[in-house]
Design a protein around this motif. Sequence first.
Motif, PDB file in Angstrom:
ATOM      1  N   ARG A 146       0.813  -1.216   0.000  1.00 15.53           N
ATOM      2  CA  ARG A 146       0.000   0.000   0.000  1.00 15.53           C
ATOM      3  C   ARG A 146       0.843   1.261   0.000  1.00 15.53           C
ATOM      4  O   ARG A 146       0.309   2.365  -0.015  1.00 15.53           O
ATOM      5  N   GLY A 147       2.160   1.090   0.020  1.00 14.91           N
ATOM      6  CA  GLY A 147       3.041   2.242   0.144  1.00 14.91           C
ATOM      7  C   GLY A 147       3.229   3.012  -1.143  1.00 14.91           C
ATOM      8  O   GLY A 147       3.168   2.457  -2.243  1.00 14.91           O
ATOM      9  N   SER A 148       3.469   4.288  -1.009  1.00 17.86           N
ATOM     10  CA  SER A 148       3.661   5.151  -2.176  1.00 17.86           C
ATOM     11  C   SER A 148       5.031   4.933  -2.827  1.00 17.86           C
ATOM     12  O   SER A 148       5.228   5.349  -3.968  1.00 17.86           O
ATOM     13  N   HIS A 149       5.956   4.289  -2.143  1.00 13.45           N
ATOM     14  CA  HIS A 149       7.295   4.049  -2.683  1.00 13.45           C
ATOM     15  C   HIS A 149       7.565   2.563  -2.919  1.00 13.45           C
ATOM     16  O   HIS A 149       8.703   2.130  -2.969  1.00 13.45           O
ATOM     17  N   ARG A 150       6.502   1.806  -3.071  1.00 14.75           N
ATOM     18  CA  ARG A 150       6.658   0.356  -3.182  1.00 14.75           C
ATOM     19  C   ARG A 150       7.330  -0.055  -4.486  1.00 14.75           C
ATOM     20  O   ARG A 150       7.197   0.607  -5.514  1.00 14.75           O
ATOM     21  N   ALA A 151       8.031  -1.186  -4.408  1.00 17.88           N
ATOM     22  CA  ALA A 151       8.618  -1.800  -5.597  1.00 17.88           C
ATOM     23  C   ALA A 151       7.495  -2.431  -6.411  1.00 17.88           C
ATOM     24  O   ALA A 151       6.461  -2.829  -5.863  1.00 17.88           O
ATOM     25  N   ALA A 152       7.700  -2.531  -7.699  1.00 21.81           N
ATOM     26  CA  ALA A 152       6.686  -3.133  -8.576  1.00 21.81           C
ATOM     27  C   ALA A 152       6.335  -4.558  -8.140  1.00 21.81           C
ATOM     28  O   ALA A 152       5.212  -5.013  -8.330  1.00 21.81           O
ATOM     29  N   GLU A 153       7.278  -5.251  -7.540  1.00 24.67           N
ATOM     30  CA  GLU A 153       7.071  -6.636  -7.112  1.00 24.67           C
ATOM     31  C   GLU A 153       6.196  -6.747  -5.865  1.00 24.67           C
ATOM     32  O   GLU A 153       5.677  -7.821  -5.556  1.00 24.67           O
ATOM     33  N   ALA A 154       6.008  -5.668  -5.132  1.00 24.35           N
ATOM     34  CA  ALA A 154       5.235  -5.673  -3.883  1.00 24.35           C
ATOM     35  C   ALA A 154       3.753  -5.552  -4.199  1.00 24.35           C
ATOM     36  O   ALA A 154       3.139  -4.514  -4.011  1.00 24.35           O
ATOM     37  N   VAL A 155       3.179  -6.650  -4.656  1.00 22.78           N
ATOM     38  CA  VAL A 155       1.819  -6.623  -5.180  1.00 22.78           C
ATOM     39  C   VAL A 155       0.745  -7.024  -4.173  1.00 22.78           C
ATOM     40  O   VAL A 155      -0.428  -6.773  -4.397  1.00 22.78           O
ATOM     41  N   SER A 156       1.152  -7.675  -3.064  1.00 19.87           N
ATOM     42  CA  SER A 156       0.150  -8.214  -2.155  1.00 19.87           C
ATOM     43  C   SER A 156       0.750  -8.499  -0.785  1.00 19.87           C
ATOM     44  O   SER A 156       1.936  -8.800  -0.672  1.00 19.87           O
ATOM     45  N   HIS A 157      -0.097  -8.444   0.228  1.00 22.39           N
ATOM     46  CA  HIS A 157       0.329  -8.855   1.564  1.00 22.39           C
ATOM     47  C   HIS A 157       0.533 -10.363   1.628  1.00 22.39           C
ATOM     48  O   HIS A 157       1.138 -10.871   2.571  1.00 22.39           O
ATOM     49  N   ASP A 158       0.014 -11.093   0.656  1.00 25.31           N
ATOM     50  CA  ASP A 158       0.168 -12.547   0.603  1.00 25.31           C
ATOM     51  C   ASP A 158       1.447 -12.984  -0.111  1.00 25.31           C
ATOM     52  O   ASP A 158       1.716 -14.180  -0.207  1.00 25.31           O
ATOM     53  N   LEU A 159       2.213 -12.043  -0.594  1.00 24.08           N
ATOM     54  CA  LEU A 159       3.464 -12.355  -1.289  1.00 24.08           C
ATOM     55  C   LEU A 159       4.417 -13.101  -0.361  1.00 24.08           C
ATOM     56  O   LEU A 159       4.624 -12.694   0.785  1.00 24.08           O
ATOM     57  N   GLN A 160       4.981 -14.192  -0.853  1.00 25.60           N
ATOM     58  CA  GLN A 160       6.006 -14.882  -0.079  1.00 25.60           C
ATOM     59  C   GLN A 160       7.332 -14.169  -0.323  1.00 25.60           C
ATOM     60  O   GLN A 160       7.778 -14.034  -1.451  1.00 25.60           O
ATOM     61  N   VAL A 161       7.937 -13.691   0.758  1.00 23.89           N
ATOM     62  CA  VAL A 161       9.190 -12.947   0.703  1.00 23.89           C
ATOM     63  C   VAL A 161      10.221 -13.696   1.536  1.00 23.89           C
ATOM     64  O   VAL A 161       9.930 -14.106   2.659  1.00 23.89           O
ATOM     65  N   VAL A 162      11.418 -13.887   0.961  1.00 25.20           N
ATOM     66  CA  VAL A 162      12.537 -14.467   1.702  1.00 25.20           C
ATOM     67  C   VAL A 162      13.612 -13.389   1.777  1.00 25.20           C
ATOM     68  O   VAL A 162      14.193 -13.011   0.766  1.00 25.20           O
ATOM     69  N   VAL A 163      13.850 -12.884   2.981  1.00 25.36           N
ATOM     70  CA  VAL A 163      14.826 -11.823   3.183  1.00 25.36           C
ATOM     71  C   VAL A 163      16.203 -12.446   3.396  1.00 25.36           C
ATOM     72  O   VAL A 163      16.360 -13.394   4.166  1.00 25.36           O
ATOM     73  N   VAL A 164      17.183 -11.885   2.686  1.00 29.26           N
ATOM     74  CA  VAL A 164      18.557 -12.394   2.735  1.00 29.26           C
ATOM     75  C   VAL A 164      19.480 -11.265   3.176  1.00 29.26           C
ATOM     76  O   VAL A 164      19.535 -10.221   2.536  1.00 29.26           O
ATOM     77  N   CYS A 165      20.185 -11.488   4.281  1.00 24.43           N
ATOM     78  CA  CYS A 165      21.245 -10.564   4.685  1.00 24.43           C
ATOM     79  C   CYS A 165      22.565 -11.320   4.517  1.00 24.43           C
ATOM     80  O   CYS A 165      22.613 -12.330   3.821  1.00 24.43           O
ATOM     81  N   ASN A 166      23.611 -10.875   5.129  1.00 22.18           N
ATOM     82  CA  ASN A 166      24.900 -11.529   4.937  1.00 22.18           C
ATOM     83  C   ASN A 166      24.992 -12.871   5.654  1.00 22.18           C
ATOM     84  O   ASN A 166      25.422 -13.858   5.064  1.00 22.18           O
ATOM     85  N   GLU A 167      24.577 -12.912   6.932  1.00 23.05           N
ATOM     86  CA  GLU A 167      24.731 -14.141   7.701  1.00 23.05           C
ATOM     87  C   GLU A 167      23.463 -14.602   8.426  1.00 23.05           C
ATOM     88  O   GLU A 167      23.503 -15.535   9.212  1.00 23.05           O
ATOM     89  N   GLY A 168      22.337 -13.932   8.200  1.00 27.84           N
ATOM     90  CA  GLY A 168      21.080 -14.383   8.772  1.00 27.84           C
ATOM     91  C   GLY A 168      20.697 -13.779  10.102  1.00 27.84           C
ATOM     92  O   GLY A 168      19.887 -14.350  10.827  1.00 27.84           O
ATOM     93  N   TYR A 169      21.241 -12.622  10.444  1.00 25.66           N
ATOM     94  CA  TYR A 169      20.877 -11.956  11.693  1.00 25.66           C
ATOM     95  C   TYR A 169      19.955 -10.771  11.421  1.00 25.66           C
ATOM     96  O   TYR A 169      18.824 -10.737  11.901  1.00 25.66           O
ATOM     97  N   ALA A 170      20.431  -9.805  10.660  1.00 24.73           N
ATOM     98  CA  ALA A 170      19.624  -8.617  10.356  1.00 24.73           C
ATOM     99  C   ALA A 170      18.334  -8.995   9.638  1.00 24.73           C
ATOM    100  O   ALA A 170      17.301  -8.343   9.809  1.00 24.73           O
ATOM    101  N   SER A 171      18.379 -10.071   8.862  1.00 30.18           N
ATOM    102  CA  SER A 171      17.186 -10.491   8.121  1.00 30.18           C
ATOM    103  C   SER A 171      16.058 -10.900   9.059  1.00 30.18           C
ATOM    104  O   SER A 171      14.891 -10.645   8.773  1.00 30.18           O
ATOM    105  N   SER A 172      16.375 -11.530  10.177  1.00 29.74           N
ATOM    106  CA  SER A 172      15.326 -11.921  11.124  1.00 29.74           C
ATOM    107  C   SER A 172      14.624 -10.695  11.690  1.00 29.74           C
ATOM    108  O   SER A 172      13.393 -10.662  11.795  1.00 29.74           O
ATOM    109  N   LEU A 173      15.393  -9.680  12.047  1.00 31.52           N
ATOM    110  CA  LEU A 173      14.796  -8.449  12.560  1.00 31.52           C
ATOM    111  C   LEU A 173      13.979  -7.748  11.475  1.00 31.52           C
ATOM    112  O   LEU A 173      12.913  -7.189  11.750  1.00 31.52           O
ATOM    113  N   ALA A 174      14.452  -7.807  10.236  1.00 34.75           N
ATOM    114  CA  ALA A 174      13.716  -7.205   9.123  1.00 34.75           C
ATOM    115  C   ALA A 174      12.382  -7.910   8.901  1.00 34.75           C
ATOM    116  O   ALA A 174      11.367  -7.265   8.637  1.00 34.75           O
ATOM    117  N   VAL A 175      12.376  -9.224   9.028  1.00 35.27           N
ATOM    118  CA  VAL A 175      11.139  -9.986   8.833  1.00 35.27           C
ATOM    119  C   VAL A 175      10.104  -9.612   9.891  1.00 35.27           C
ATOM    120  O   VAL A 175       8.915  -9.492   9.582  1.00 35.27           O
TER     121      VAL A 175
END
Length: 139
Positions: free
Chosen positions: A80-109
């Motif tokens: 719903r954001g005004s700055h969303r990426a074209a890929e951000a089409v739905s709240h049902d989108l499956q997203v896998v966040v990748v950081c360098n070693e798997g720490y920051a990604s958990s907080l981002a999720v």
Amino acid sequence: MSDVRESTPGGGGKPLGIDELLERVRTKIDRIGPRQAAAAAADGALLVDIRYAALREKDGVIPGALIIERNELEWRLDPRGSHRAAEAVSHDLQVVVVCNEGYASSLAVESLHRLGLHRATDLIGGFQAWRAAGLPVEG
């Protein structure tokens, strides 16, 4: 919004350290490994690389991953954001966040879950685990 203080008798609380916070956040995330992430991407999940440019330049990138540095993640993935990426089409989108070693990604999720992206997860071990598993890397 989740509280980052522990409850203690008497209504007070002490701030959580990062290790405790990370442990608490991860109890609410169904994290996946590198091969599961690759299979999810093949099935249409969006891999999102949140590493900063110097790490991507040094180690390469996952082919097909959407690059969104951590400080822009919520703005770019909120459907719903005004700055969303074209890929951000739905709240049902499956997203896998990748950081360098798997720490920051958990907080981002955790933050993405608060925005309603309930299928967001992260890659255990991050990009380094992806590469160690022999999965494709460009650059």
